[in-house]
Design a protein around this motif. Structure first.
Motif, PDB file in Angstrom:
ATOM      1  N   LYS A 101       0.856  -1.183   0.000  1.00  0.00           N
ATOM      2  CA  LYS A 101       0.000   0.000   0.000  1.00  0.00           C
ATOM      3  C   LYS A 101       0.894   1.236   0.000  1.00  0.00           C
ATOM      4  CE  LYS A 101      -3.891  -2.187   2.400  1.00  0.00           C
ATOM      5  NZ  LYS A 101      -4.774  -2.165   3.598  1.00  0.00           N
ATOM      6  N   LEU A 102       0.613   2.136  -0.892  1.00  0.00           N
ATOM      7  CA  LEU A 102       1.447   3.318  -1.071  1.00  0.00           C
ATOM      8  C   LEU A 102       1.390   4.212   0.159  1.00  0.00           C
ATOM      9  CD1 LEU A 102       3.209   4.459  -3.348  1.00  0.00           C
ATOM     10  CD2 LEU A 102       1.264   5.880  -4.006  1.00  0.00           C
ATOM     11  N   HIS A 103       2.551   4.427   0.784  1.00  0.00           N
ATOM     12  CA  HIS A 103       2.633   5.322   1.939  1.00  0.00           C
ATOM     13  C   HIS A 103       2.884   6.736   1.428  1.00  0.00           C
ATOM     14  CE1 HIS A 103       3.936   7.144   5.694  1.00  0.00           C
ATOM     15  NE2 HIS A 103       3.527   6.067   6.332  1.00  0.00           N
ATOM     16  N   PRO A 104       2.178   7.757   1.962  1.00  0.00           N
ATOM     17  CA  PRO A 104       2.344   9.126   1.462  1.00  0.00           C
ATOM     18  C   PRO A 104       3.716   9.724   1.754  1.00  0.00           C
ATOM     19  CG  PRO A 104       0.946   9.092   3.417  1.00  0.00           C
ATOM     20  CD  PRO A 104       1.140   7.668   3.011  1.00  0.00           C
ATOM     21  N   GLU A 105       4.447   9.111   2.686  1.00  0.00           N
ATOM     22  CA  GLU A 105       5.788   9.598   3.001  1.00  0.00           C
ATOM     23  C   GLU A 105       6.773   8.427   2.918  1.00  0.00           C
ATOM     24  OE1 GLU A 105       5.638  11.492   6.796  1.00  0.00           O
ATOM     25  OE2 GLU A 105       4.467  13.196   6.078  1.00  0.00           O
ATOM     26  N   SER A 106       6.988   7.948   1.713  1.00  0.00           N
ATOM     27  CA  SER A 106       7.859   6.782   1.517  1.00  0.00           C
ATOM     28  C   SER A 106       9.136   7.144   0.772  1.00  0.00           C
ATOM     29  CB  SER A 106       7.109   5.678   0.774  1.00  0.00           C
ATOM     30  OG  SER A 106       6.562   6.168  -0.429  1.00  0.00           O
ATOM     31  N   GLN A 107       9.539   8.416   0.887  1.00  0.00           N
ATOM     32  CA  GLN A 107      10.799   8.868   0.304  1.00  0.00           C
ATOM     33  C   GLN A 107      11.811   9.104   1.435  1.00  0.00           C
ATOM     34  OE1 GLN A 107      10.466   8.562  -2.929  1.00  0.00           O
ATOM     35  NE2 GLN A 107       8.278   8.254  -2.514  1.00  0.00           N
ATOM     36  N   MET A 108      13.085   9.049   1.098  1.00  0.00           N
ATOM     37  CA  MET A 108      14.121   9.209   2.121  1.00  0.00           C
ATOM     38  C   MET A 108      15.092  10.320   1.733  1.00  0.00           C
ATOM     39  SD  MET A 108      17.108   6.533   3.358  1.00  0.00           S
ATOM     40  CE  MET A 108      16.090   5.535   4.446  1.00  0.00           C
ATOM     41  N   VAL A 109      15.399  11.168   2.699  1.00  0.00           N
ATOM     42  CA  VAL A 109      16.494  12.124   2.532  1.00  0.00           C
ATOM     43  C   VAL A 109      17.630  11.666   3.428  1.00  0.00           C
ATOM     44  CG1 VAL A 109      15.441  13.678   4.242  1.00  0.00           C
ATOM     45  CG2 VAL A 109      17.248  14.530   2.755  1.00  0.00           C
ATOM     46  N   PHE A 110      18.825  11.633   2.867  1.00  0.00           N
ATOM     47  CA  PHE A 110      19.981  11.074   3.559  1.00  0.00           C
ATOM     48  C   PHE A 110      21.035  12.154   3.791  1.00  0.00           C
ATOM     49  CE2 PHE A 110      23.957   8.674   3.856  1.00  0.00           C
ATOM     50  CZ  PHE A 110      23.594   7.656   4.723  1.00  0.00           C
ATOM     51  N   TRP A 111      21.560  12.187   5.010  1.00  0.00           N
ATOM     52  CA  TRP A 111      22.624  13.113   5.385  1.00  0.00           C
ATOM     53  C   TRP A 111      23.964  12.483   5.022  1.00  0.00           C
ATOM     54  CZ3 TRP A 111      22.771  16.437  10.411  1.00  0.00           C
ATOM     55  CH2 TRP A 111      24.042  16.966  10.610  1.00  0.00           C
ATOM     56  N   CYS A 112      24.682  13.048   4.059  1.00  0.00           N
ATOM     57  CA  CYS A 112      25.987  12.529   3.646  1.00  0.00           C
ATOM     58  C   CYS A 112      27.104  13.300   4.345  1.00  0.00           C
ATOM     59  CB  CYS A 112      26.176  12.689   2.137  1.00  0.00           C
ATOM     60  SG  CYS A 112      25.054  11.709   1.127  1.00  0.00           S
ATOM     61  N   ASP A 113      27.983  12.582   5.038  1.00  0.00           N
ATOM     62  CA  ASP A 113      29.185  13.243   5.553  1.00  0.00           C
ATOM     63  C   ASP A 113      30.204  13.314   4.412  1.00  0.00           C
ATOM     64  OD1 ASP A 113      30.435  10.738   5.333  1.00  0.00           O
ATOM     65  OD2 ASP A 113      30.020  10.236   7.417  1.00  0.00           O
ATOM     66  N   THR A 114      31.390  13.826   4.700  1.00  0.00           N
ATOM     67  CA  THR A 114      32.382  14.056   3.641  1.00  0.00           C
ATOM     68  C   THR A 114      32.718  12.782   2.878  1.00  0.00           C
ATOM     69  OG1 THR A 114      33.335  15.848   4.953  1.00  0.00           O
ATOM     70  CG2 THR A 114      34.674  14.974   3.147  1.00  0.00           C
ATOM     71  N   GLU A 115      32.948  11.698   3.610  1.00  0.00           N
ATOM     72  CA  GLU A 115      33.297  10.426   2.962  1.00  0.00           C
ATOM     73  C   GLU A 115      32.147   9.882   2.134  1.00  0.00           C
ATOM     74  OE1 GLU A 115      34.645   5.881   4.204  1.00  0.00           O
ATOM     75  OE2 GLU A 115      34.783   7.499   5.679  1.00  0.00           O
ATOM     76  N   GLU A 116      30.933  10.002   2.667  1.00  0.00           N
ATOM     77  CA  GLU A 116      29.751   9.467   1.979  1.00  0.00           C
ATOM     78  C   GLU A 116      29.406  10.254   0.720  1.00  0.00           C
ATOM     79  OE1 GLU A 116      27.396   7.634   5.855  1.00  0.00           O
ATOM     80  OE2 GLU A 116      27.265   9.766   5.373  1.00  0.00           O
ATOM     81  N   MET A 221      14.534  24.983  10.866  1.00  0.00           N
ATOM     82  CA  MET A 221      15.351  24.176   9.965  1.00  0.00           C
ATOM     83  C   MET A 221      16.450  23.507  10.779  1.00  0.00           C
ATOM     84  SD  MET A 221      15.461  26.802   6.746  1.00  0.00           S
ATOM     85  CE  MET A 221      15.001  28.247   7.715  1.00  0.00           C
ATOM     86  N   THR A 222      16.088  22.415  11.423  1.00  0.00           N
ATOM     87  CA  THR A 222      17.040  21.656  12.244  1.00  0.00           C
ATOM     88  C   THR A 222      16.957  20.188  11.888  1.00  0.00           C
ATOM     89  OG1 THR A 222      15.358  21.444  13.991  1.00  0.00           O
ATOM     90  CG2 THR A 222      16.941  23.264  14.186  1.00  0.00           C
ATOM     91  N   TRP A 223      18.119  19.538  11.838  1.00  0.00           N
ATOM     92  CA  TRP A 223      18.169  18.111  11.516  1.00  0.00           C
ATOM     93  C   TRP A 223      18.187  17.263  12.780  1.00  0.00           C
ATOM     94  CZ3 TRP A 223      18.365  15.772   6.626  1.00  0.00           C
ATOM     95  CH2 TRP A 223      18.550  14.388   6.630  1.00  0.00           C
ATOM     96  N   ASN A 224      18.850  17.736  13.807  1.00  0.00           N
ATOM     97  CA  ASN A 224      19.037  16.999  15.064  1.00  0.00           C
ATOM     98  C   ASN A 224      19.887  15.751  14.839  1.00  0.00           C
ATOM     99  OD1 ASN A 224      17.542  18.921  16.518  1.00  0.00           O
ATOM    100  ND2 ASN A 224      15.621  17.899  16.016  1.00  0.00           N
ATOM    101  N   THR A 225      19.333  14.541  15.016  1.00  0.00           N
ATOM    102  CA  THR A 225      20.150  13.327  14.940  1.00  0.00           C
ATOM    103  C   THR A 225      19.648  12.391  13.854  1.00  0.00           C
ATOM    104  OG1 THR A 225      18.760  12.223  16.595  1.00  0.00           O
ATOM    105  CG2 THR A 225      20.687  13.445  17.393  1.00  0.00           C
ATOM    106  N   GLY A 226      20.444  11.334  13.595  1.00  0.00           N
ATOM    107  CA  GLY A 226      20.049  10.317  12.619  1.00  0.00           C
ATOM    108  C   GLY A 226      20.591  10.602  11.236  1.00  0.00           C
ATOM    109  N   LYS A 227      20.717   9.538  10.447  1.00  0.00           N
ATOM    110  CA  LYS A 227      21.270   9.661   9.097  1.00  0.00           C
ATOM    111  C   LYS A 227      20.215   9.988   8.048  1.00  0.00           C
ATOM    112  CE  LYS A 227      24.849   9.073   7.909  1.00  0.00           C
ATOM    113  NZ  LYS A 227      25.952  10.049   7.769  1.00  0.00           N
ATOM    114  N   TYR A 228      18.952   9.718   8.347  1.00  0.00           N
ATOM    115  CA  TYR A 228      17.942   9.936   7.313  1.00  0.00           C
ATOM    116  C   TYR A 228      16.617  10.374   7.904  1.00  0.00           C
ATOM    117  CZ  TYR A 228      16.169   5.291   8.662  1.00  0.00           C
ATOM    118  OH  TYR A 228      15.661   4.217   9.362  1.00  0.00           O
ATOM    119  N   ARG A 229      15.762  10.898   7.024  1.00  0.00           N
ATOM    120  CA  ARG A 229      14.390  11.252   7.339  1.00  0.00           C
ATOM    121  C   ARG A 229      13.491  10.731   6.216  1.00  0.00           C
ATOM    122  NH1 ARG A 229      16.651  12.402  11.189  1.00  0.00           N
ATOM    123  NH2 ARG A 229      16.725  14.280  12.459  1.00  0.00           N
TER     124      ARG A 229
END
Length: 284
Positions: A101-116, A221-229
């Protein structure tokens, strides 16, 4: 091992003498007739050599062959188990794909550090990170909302810059058979076709916070913690159509347009009804 002229006794045919031999069969002359047998298998239960020394040597050969047979049977059984497991996973995969079932928020934004920032594009995959506490501590995060309709947005912000200046580096659809619920290692691979990397000049024009907004804190406009949203499907579509507009090279523009069209189809989005971006940056 040469067994020609060796005396033997067969349970049914009595005493005889071996007259012919090769790698797979022997021929024995009995009182009334000659008989052929499978070699060395016949010596297991039906045929006995009179020469004890040769019989002992043959017994070792039979034992070795028996071990090889058992090992082969074990390999076949393990292969059957593996195939059954693959079949079970395939059926589970097909069931999840069919019942998704299609979730309305099924996209991911990823925080890339320098290496990533480098590895994400050279390997075209990202790692969702590890669970930090609880009974599953140390295990990989499962990106459970991601499915074949999902895209991963790669972003970064210079350490000297505020979070509001987070830039979009690129984007890719997840691999066509990827299901987040089944992801054990935390790696999210890219689709073989639908993937885009922005130039530095293009990236400077694509600020993440022009599209993204925290529903609880719409002006922050704050990210706080975690690698993705996870975020809204329509926001990803807005980002993709703006990337299309950025592209000046005809081939790159066509590639971006194909990406956008595919994304809209997978997420049941009508391009003409797509609203304008209204992220946190647009509200200041």
């Amino acid at each position: 091992m040469n067994l020609i002229n060796k005396k033997v006794t067969h349970k049914r045919f009595g005493m005889g003498s071996i007259v012919k031999q090769n790698d797979s069969s022997i021929e024995i002359h009995f009182a009334s007739e000659n008989k052929k047998f499978v070699f060395p298998d016949v010596f297991g239960n039906h045929l006995k050599l009179h020469d004890k020394s040769v019989a002992n040597s043959l017994e070792k050969i039979l034992q070795k062959k028996e071990l090889e047979r058992k090992e082969e049977e074990w390999k076949k059984e393990e292969e059957k188990k593996l195939q059954r497991k693959k079949q079970e996973l395939r059926l589970e995969h097909e069931k999840l794909m069919k019942n998704h079932k299609l979730h309305p928020e099924s996209q991911m934004v990823f925080w890339c550090d320098t290496e990533e920032q480098n590895s994400s594009f050279s390997e075209w995959k990202v790692f969702s990170g590890e669970i930090k506490s609880g009974t599953n501590k140390g295990k990989s995060n499962k990106p459970i909302r991601l499915h074949q309709n999902s895209a991963v947005l790669l972003t970064a912000v210079d350490s000297s810059m505020p979070e509001r200046d987070r830039r979009i580096l690129g984007v890719y659809m997840v691999n066509e058979d990827f299901i987040g619920k089944l992801c054990e290692d935390g790696y999210i691979p890219a689709h073989s076709k639908y993937r885009l990397q922005l130039t530095e000049q293009e990236s400077d024009q694509m600020l993440f916070w022009e599209y993204y907004v925290n529903g609880k804190l719409p002006h922050k406009m704050t990210w706080n913690t975690g690698k993705y949203r996870y975020f809204d499907n329509s926001w990803m579509a807005q980002i993709l159509i703006d990337i299309v507009s950025l592209k000046s090279d005809p081939k790159e523009r066509e590639q971006a347009q194909e990406f956008f069209d595919h994304f809209c189809k997978m997420n049941r989005i009508i391009a003409q009804e797509l609203p304008d971006p209204n992220g946190a940056l647009m509200r200041t």
